[in-house]
Motif scaffolding. Structure first.
Motif, PDB file in Angstrom:
ATOM      1  N   PHE A 187      -5.556   7.641  -0.191  1.00  0.00           N
ATOM      2  CA  PHE A 187      -5.492   9.051   0.164  1.00  0.00           C
ATOM      3  C   PHE A 187      -6.078   9.202   1.565  1.00  0.00           C
ATOM      4  O   PHE A 187      -7.261   8.952   1.774  1.00  0.00           O
ATOM      5  CB  PHE A 187      -6.290   9.904  -0.821  1.00  0.00           C
ATOM      6  CG  PHE A 187      -5.744   9.881  -2.219  1.00  0.00           C
ATOM      7  CD1 PHE A 187      -4.507  10.418  -2.506  1.00  0.00           C
ATOM      8  CD2 PHE A 187      -6.474   9.320  -3.255  1.00  0.00           C
ATOM      9  CE1 PHE A 187      -3.993  10.406  -3.802  1.00  0.00           C
ATOM     10  CE2 PHE A 187      -5.975   9.314  -4.553  1.00  0.00           C
ATOM     11  CZ  PHE A 187      -4.729   9.853  -4.819  1.00  0.00           C
ATOM     12  N   SER A 188      -5.245   9.587   2.523  1.00  0.00           N
ATOM     13  CA  SER A 188      -5.702   9.757   3.894  1.00  0.00           C
ATOM     14  C   SER A 188      -6.212  11.188   4.061  1.00  0.00           C
ATOM     15  O   SER A 188      -5.429  12.142   4.058  1.00  0.00           O
ATOM     16  CB  SER A 188      -4.547   9.481   4.871  1.00  0.00           C
ATOM     17  OG  SER A 188      -4.974   9.635   6.211  1.00  0.00           O
ATOM     18  N   SER A 243     -13.727  14.683   0.609  1.00  0.00           N
ATOM     19  CA  SER A 243     -14.504  13.440   0.609  1.00  0.00           C
ATOM     20  C   SER A 243     -15.595  13.511  -0.448  1.00  0.00           C
ATOM     21  O   SER A 243     -15.811  12.566  -1.218  1.00  0.00           O
ATOM     22  CB  SER A 243     -15.138  13.195   1.986  1.00  0.00           C
ATOM     23  OG  SER A 243     -14.164  13.004   2.981  1.00  0.00           O
ATOM     24  N   THR A 244     -16.272  14.640  -0.498  1.00  0.00           N
ATOM     25  CA  THR A 244     -17.341  14.827  -1.484  1.00  0.00           C
ATOM     26  C   THR A 244     -16.795  14.735  -2.899  1.00  0.00           C
ATOM     27  O   THR A 244     -17.392  14.107  -3.776  1.00  0.00           O
ATOM     28  CB  THR A 244     -18.022  16.196  -1.272  1.00  0.00           C
ATOM     29  OG1 THR A 244     -18.530  16.265   0.069  1.00  0.00           O
ATOM     30  CG2 THR A 244     -19.159  16.380  -2.254  1.00  0.00           C
ATOM     31  N   LEU A 252       0.815  -1.200   0.000  1.00  0.00           N
ATOM     32  CA  LEU A 252       0.000   0.000   0.000  1.00  0.00           C
ATOM     33  C   LEU A 252       0.855   1.260   0.000  1.00  0.00           C
ATOM     34  O   LEU A 252       1.825   1.362   0.761  1.00  0.00           O
ATOM     35  CB  LEU A 252      -0.916   0.030   1.233  1.00  0.00           C
ATOM     36  CG  LEU A 252      -1.768  -1.216   1.497  1.00  0.00           C
ATOM     37  CD1 LEU A 252      -2.619  -1.002   2.738  1.00  0.00           C
ATOM     38  CD2 LEU A 252      -2.638  -1.543   0.299  1.00  0.00           C
ATOM     39  N   LEU A 253       0.495   2.215  -0.845  1.00  0.00           N
ATOM     40  CA  LEU A 253       1.087   3.546  -0.811  1.00  0.00           C
ATOM     41  C   LEU A 253       0.042   4.458  -0.179  1.00  0.00           C
ATOM     42  O   LEU A 253      -1.054   4.634  -0.722  1.00  0.00           O
ATOM     43  CB  LEU A 253       1.427   4.032  -2.220  1.00  0.00           C
ATOM     44  CG  LEU A 253       1.798   5.515  -2.344  1.00  0.00           C
ATOM     45  CD1 LEU A 253       2.997   5.861  -1.469  1.00  0.00           C
ATOM     46  CD2 LEU A 253       2.064   5.893  -3.796  1.00  0.00           C
ATOM     47  N   ILE A 254       0.384   5.005   0.988  1.00  0.00           N
ATOM     48  CA  ILE A 254      -0.546   5.870   1.712  1.00  0.00           C
ATOM     49  C   ILE A 254      -0.045   7.307   1.618  1.00  0.00           C
ATOM     50  O   ILE A 254       1.054   7.619   2.070  1.00  0.00           O
ATOM     51  CB  ILE A 254      -0.663   5.448   3.189  1.00  0.00           C
ATOM     52  CG1 ILE A 254      -1.133   3.991   3.292  1.00  0.00           C
ATOM     53  CG2 ILE A 254      -1.632   6.371   3.928  1.00  0.00           C
ATOM     54  CD1 ILE A 254      -1.170   3.457   4.708  1.00  0.00           C
ATOM     55  N   ILE A 255      -0.847   8.164   0.998  1.00  0.00           N
ATOM     56  CA  ILE A 255      -0.506   9.575   0.890  1.00  0.00           C
ATOM     57  C   ILE A 255      -1.196  10.305   2.032  1.00  0.00           C
ATOM     58  O   ILE A 255      -2.421  10.341   2.117  1.00  0.00           O
ATOM     59  CB  ILE A 255      -0.934  10.134  -0.470  1.00  0.00           C
ATOM     60  CG1 ILE A 255      -0.157   9.415  -1.586  1.00  0.00           C
ATOM     61  CG2 ILE A 255      -0.697  11.639  -0.539  1.00  0.00           C
ATOM     62  CD1 ILE A 255      -0.528   9.830  -2.979  1.00  0.00           C
ATOM     63  N   ASP A 256      -0.382  10.843   2.944  1.00  0.00           N
ATOM     64  CA  ASP A 256      -0.905  11.389   4.198  1.00  0.00           C
ATOM     65  C   ASP A 256      -0.058  12.591   4.599  1.00  0.00           C
ATOM     66  O   ASP A 256       1.146  12.464   4.820  1.00  0.00           O
ATOM     67  CB  ASP A 256      -0.856  10.308   5.281  1.00  0.00           C
ATOM     68  CG  ASP A 256      -1.692  10.665   6.502  1.00  0.00           C
ATOM     69  OD1 ASP A 256      -1.840  11.860   6.797  1.00  0.00           O
ATOM     70  OD2 ASP A 256      -2.191   9.731   7.178  1.00  0.00           O
ATOM     71  N   THR A 257      -0.669  13.765   4.689  1.00  0.00           N
ATOM     72  CA  THR A 257       0.077  14.984   5.005  1.00  0.00           C
ATOM     73  C   THR A 257       0.113  15.282   6.501  1.00  0.00           C
ATOM     74  O   THR A 257       0.717  16.270   6.920  1.00  0.00           O
ATOM     75  CB  THR A 257      -0.535  16.193   4.274  1.00  0.00           C
ATOM     76  OG1 THR A 257      -1.923  16.314   4.630  1.00  0.00           O
ATOM     77  CG2 THR A 257      -0.412  16.040   2.759  1.00  0.00           C
ATOM     78  N   LEU A 276      -9.329   7.264   2.640  1.00  0.00           N
ATOM     79  CA  LEU A 276      -9.542   6.984   4.060  1.00  0.00           C
ATOM     80  C   LEU A 276     -10.048   8.246   4.737  1.00  0.00           C
ATOM     81  O   LEU A 276      -9.390   9.289   4.725  1.00  0.00           O
ATOM     82  CB  LEU A 276      -8.230   6.525   4.698  1.00  0.00           C
ATOM     83  CG  LEU A 276      -8.226   6.290   6.205  1.00  0.00           C
ATOM     84  CD1 LEU A 276      -9.222   5.201   6.592  1.00  0.00           C
ATOM     85  CD2 LEU A 276      -6.822   5.932   6.680  1.00  0.00           C
ATOM     86  N   GLU A 277     -11.210   8.155   5.351  1.00  0.00           N
ATOM     87  CA  GLU A 277     -11.795   9.332   5.987  1.00  0.00           C
ATOM     88  C   GLU A 277     -12.213   9.018   7.416  1.00  0.00           C
ATOM     89  O   GLU A 277     -12.328   7.851   7.815  1.00  0.00           O
ATOM     90  CB  GLU A 277     -13.015   9.812   5.194  1.00  0.00           C
ATOM     91  CG  GLU A 277     -14.116   8.768   5.078  1.00  0.00           C
ATOM     92  CD  GLU A 277     -15.327   9.253   4.285  1.00  0.00           C
ATOM     93  OE1 GLU A 277     -15.395  10.447   3.980  1.00  0.00           O
ATOM     94  OE2 GLU A 277     -16.207   8.432   3.998  1.00  0.00           O
TER      95      GLU A 277
END
Length: 213
Positions: free
Chosen positions: A147-148, A187-188, A98-103, A177-178
């Motif tokens: 996408f977190s 999210s929308t 998994l590649l998780i993009i999280d700022t 991921l929300e």
């Protein structure tokens, strides 16, 4: 044209090197970086690349800033760029990557603990920079991109458009991921693009369904 842009252009005009060799168009920059034109435009807007506009309104990008950006990311292998929680080295069968993009640092730390405790065989890569993450897809070859949300200062719609330009787009499972009952505009936006949404309260069961072992 801003004062800064005018001074930049003047500096290049005074250089002994022909200005055409010091600058390039957005399309040329996209080819040099291996990215979509929209991604390059985002990088300019973020200040990652130095650019200005000609009197005729055409954007020009500094080749020096392109080389500087590339050099700053010449770190290999990929696990030196991304934080890996697990490497799957002791597993006999293929495992989800998994590649998780999280700022968010707090979010990344929480997810790191979550995967170590619940899915120790998963290969997890984190990227704090969405554009850098997308440039490393061919190296990491993830099973899914997560996408977190929320992603700070990120146009998620443009990110999806960039992904869709890749010839192997169909090979990637895109997830968002929300938080529970999130009402964030990102999210929308992703829901409107039919991106699969997953939530932190149900993350374990949802991942088990998506990646059965």
């Amino acid at each position: 044209m801003s004062n800064q842009s005018s001074s930049d252009l003047a500096m290049f005009n005074q250089s002994s090197t022909p200005i055409e060799q010091l600058q390039c168009s957005t399309i040329e920059a996209a080819k040099l970086l291996g990215l979509a034109v929209r991604s390059v435009q985002l990088m300019v807007d973020r200040g990652d690349l130095k650019a200005w506009k000609t009197p005729g309104g055409h954007r020009r990008i500094s080749r020096e800033s392109i080389q500087a950006w590339l050099k700053s990311r010449e770190i290999h292998p990929a696990n030196q760029i991304f934080t890996q929680t697990n490497d799957g080295s002791n597993v006999g069968q293929p495992t989800p990557k998994l590649l998780i993009i999280d700022t968010s640092l707090d979010s990344r730390n929480g997810l790191s603990v979550f995967f170590k405790e619940n899915f120790p065989t998963y290969q997890i890569h984190f990227s704090t920079d969405p554009i850098l993450g997308l440039t490393m897809l061919d190296v990491i070859k993830p099973s899914a991109i997560i996408f977190s949300l929320p992603l700070k200062d990120v146009d998620v719609g443009s990110l999806i458009q960039t992904l869709q330009t890749k010839s192997d787009f169909a090979n990637y499972q895109i997830l968002a991921l929300e938080e529970m009952n999130a009402s964030h505009p990102q999210s929308t936006e992703l829901k409107s693009r039919n991106i699969t949404m997953i939530s932190r309260p149900h993350l374990r069961s949802q991942l088990e369904t998506l990646f059965p072992q």
